[in-house]
Design a protein around this motif. Sequence first.
Motif, PDB file in Angstrom:
ATOM      1  N   LEU A   1       9.821   2.718   7.771  1.00 22.97           N
ATOM      2  CA  LEU A   1      10.449   3.212   6.543  1.00 22.97           C
ATOM      3  C   LEU A   1      10.539   4.736   6.544  1.00 22.97           C
ATOM      4  O   LEU A   1      11.517   5.306   6.051  1.00 22.97           O
ATOM      5  N   ALA A   2       9.535   5.403   7.097  1.00 21.86           N
ATOM      6  CA  ALA A   2       9.568   6.863   7.193  1.00 21.86           C
ATOM      7  C   ALA A   2      10.738   7.302   8.087  1.00 21.86           C
ATOM      8  O   ALA A   2      11.417   8.286   7.791  1.00 21.86           O
ATOM      9  N   LEU A   3      10.976   6.568   9.177  1.00 18.97           N
ATOM     10  CA  LEU A   3      12.115   6.879  10.043  1.00 18.97           C
ATOM     11  C   LEU A   3      13.447   6.682   9.308  1.00 18.97           C
ATOM     12  O   LEU A   3      14.378   7.473   9.473  1.00 18.97           O
ATOM     13  N   VAL A   4      13.522   5.645   8.474  1.00 20.20           N
ATOM     14  CA  VAL A   4      14.731   5.417   7.671  1.00 20.20           C
ATOM     15  C   VAL A   4      14.925   6.571   6.699  1.00 20.20           C
ATOM     16  O   VAL A   4      16.032   7.109   6.557  1.00 20.20           O
ATOM     17  N   ARG A   5      13.846   6.984   6.022  1.00 18.06           N
ATOM     18  CA  ARG A   5      13.923   8.110   5.080  1.00 18.06           C
ATOM     19  C   ARG A   5      14.365   9.384   5.804  1.00 18.06           C
ATOM     20  O   ARG A   5      15.156  10.167   5.284  1.00 18.06           O
TER      21      ARG A   5
ATOM     22  N   GLN B   1       0.850  -1.182   0.000  1.00 21.30           N
ATOM     23  CA  GLN B   1       0.000   0.000   0.000  1.00 21.30           C
ATOM     24  C   GLN B   1       0.891   1.238   0.000  1.00 21.30           C
ATOM     25  O   GLN B   1       2.060   1.169   0.325  1.00 21.30           O
ATOM     26  N   TRP B   2       0.302   2.373  -0.343  1.00 20.05           N
ATOM     27  CA  TRP B   2       1.024   3.640  -0.299  1.00 20.05           C
ATOM     28  C   TRP B   2       0.566   4.437   0.905  1.00 20.05           C
ATOM     29  O   TRP B   2      -0.627   4.558   1.177  1.00 20.05           O
ATOM     30  N   PHE B   3       1.536   4.970   1.637  1.00 19.79           N
ATOM     31  CA  PHE B   3       1.271   5.801   2.804  1.00 19.79           C
ATOM     32  C   PHE B   3       1.924   7.164   2.593  1.00 19.79           C
ATOM     33  O   PHE B   3       3.051   7.246   2.102  1.00 19.79           O
ATOM     34  N   LEU B   4       1.219   8.206   2.967  1.00 21.42           N
ATOM     35  CA  LEU B   4       1.759   9.555   2.926  1.00 21.42           C
ATOM     36  C   LEU B   4       2.271   9.887   4.321  1.00 21.42           C
ATOM     37  O   LEU B   4       1.547   9.715   5.304  1.00 21.42           O
ATOM     38  N   SER B   5       3.524  10.324   4.402  1.00 26.80           N
ATOM     39  CA  SER B   5       4.100  10.668   5.706  1.00 26.80           C
ATOM     40  C   SER B   5       4.643  12.089   5.658  1.00 26.80           C
ATOM     41  O   SER B   5       5.094  12.566   4.623  1.00 26.80           O
TER      42      SER B   5
ATOM     43  N   LEU C   1       6.628  16.123   2.705  1.00 29.37           N
ATOM     44  CA  LEU C   1       5.659  15.053   2.474  1.00 29.37           C
ATOM     45  C   LEU C   1       6.355  13.985   1.650  1.00 29.37           C
ATOM     46  O   LEU C   1       6.952  14.286   0.623  1.00 29.37           O
ATOM     47  N   ARG C   2       6.261  12.746   2.112  1.00 29.95           N
ATOM     48  CA  ARG C   2       6.909  11.622   1.430  1.00 29.95           C
ATOM     49  C   ARG C   2       5.929  10.483   1.260  1.00 29.95           C
ATOM     50  O   ARG C   2       5.131  10.200   2.151  1.00 29.95           O
ATOM     51  N   LEU C   3       6.023   9.803   0.129  1.00 27.21           N
ATOM     52  CA  LEU C   3       5.269   8.573  -0.089  1.00 27.21           C
ATOM     53  C   LEU C   3       6.130   7.397   0.336  1.00 27.21           C
ATOM     54  O   LEU C   3       7.323   7.352   0.039  1.00 27.21           O
ATOM     55  N   VAL C   4       5.511   6.459   1.022  1.00 30.87           N
ATOM     56  CA  VAL C   4       6.205   5.257   1.475  1.00 30.87           C
ATOM     57  C   VAL C   4       5.375   4.062   1.030  1.00 30.87           C
ATOM     58  O   VAL C   4       4.165   4.016   1.254  1.00 30.87           O
ATOM     59  N   SER C   5       6.015   3.105   0.405  1.00 26.58           N
ATOM     60  CA  SER C   5       5.356   1.873  -0.024  1.00 26.58           C
ATOM     61  C   SER C   5       5.626   0.797   1.018  1.00 26.58           C
ATOM     62  O   SER C   5       6.784   0.471   1.302  1.00 26.58           O
ATOM     63  N   ALA C   6       4.542   0.262   1.610  1.00 24.71           N
ATOM     64  CA  ALA C   6       4.699  -0.731   2.667  1.00 24.71           C
ATOM     65  C   ALA C   6       3.458  -1.605   2.741  1.00 24.71           C
ATOM     66  O   ALA C   6       2.409  -1.256   2.208  1.00 24.71           O
ATOM     67  N   GLU C   7       3.590  -2.724   3.425  1.00 21.57           N
ATOM     68  CA  GLU C   7       2.447  -3.626   3.593  1.00 21.57           C
ATOM     69  C   GLU C   7       1.566  -3.228   4.767  1.00 21.57           C
ATOM     70  O   GLU C   7       0.369  -3.471   4.763  1.00 21.57           O
ATOM     71  N   THR C   8       2.186  -2.629   5.808  1.00 21.65           N
ATOM     72  CA  THR C   8       1.426  -2.256   7.004  1.00 21.65           C
ATOM     73  C   THR C   8       1.795  -0.835   7.420  1.00 21.65           C
ATOM     74  O   THR C   8       2.834  -0.300   7.011  1.00 21.65           O
ATOM     75  N   GLU C   9       0.966  -0.263   8.281  1.00 19.48           N
ATOM     76  CA  GLU C   9       1.251   1.073   8.794  1.00 19.48           C
ATOM     77  C   GLU C   9       2.531   1.056   9.637  1.00 19.48           C
ATOM     78  O   GLU C   9       3.322   1.999   9.599  1.00 19.48           O
TER      79      GLU C   9
END
Length: 119
Positions: A43-47, A4-8, A29-37
């Motif tokens: 992944l947002a923390l890594v970015r 799924q795509w998440f906006l962070s 604002l960043r898009l993150v592709s992940a299976e779960t929140e």
Amino acid sequence: MATQWFLSELIFRIHDPSGKALNKFIKQLRLVSAETEKEAYQLALVRASQELDKLNNPPYKDMIWEFAGIGFIKNTDDQEEKTTEHLFDTIEEYPDAGAYMNQLRMRNEVIQMQIALTA
């Protein structure tokens, strides 16, 4: 599980190396592709870490950058293919940076609790 795509929203505080207090924050604002929140949050923390490394090196090194936190993470529910991860930047100034940082920390605690409840 499907990806799924998440906006962070990643938030960084800007400091002046001379010690002068700045009340400026950059929001990305960043898009993150992940299976779960939870995975999206990680992944947002890594970015954020990668961005912090970039900001604390030339040509940005004339200021000191600090990762302040994640403003939000939202599932976009958008099935179309995304072509970029970095969508938007804005710099905002707050009269009371300490109060804003406390508010941001509380928001991050809420995000972490919500993720823990859904995991």
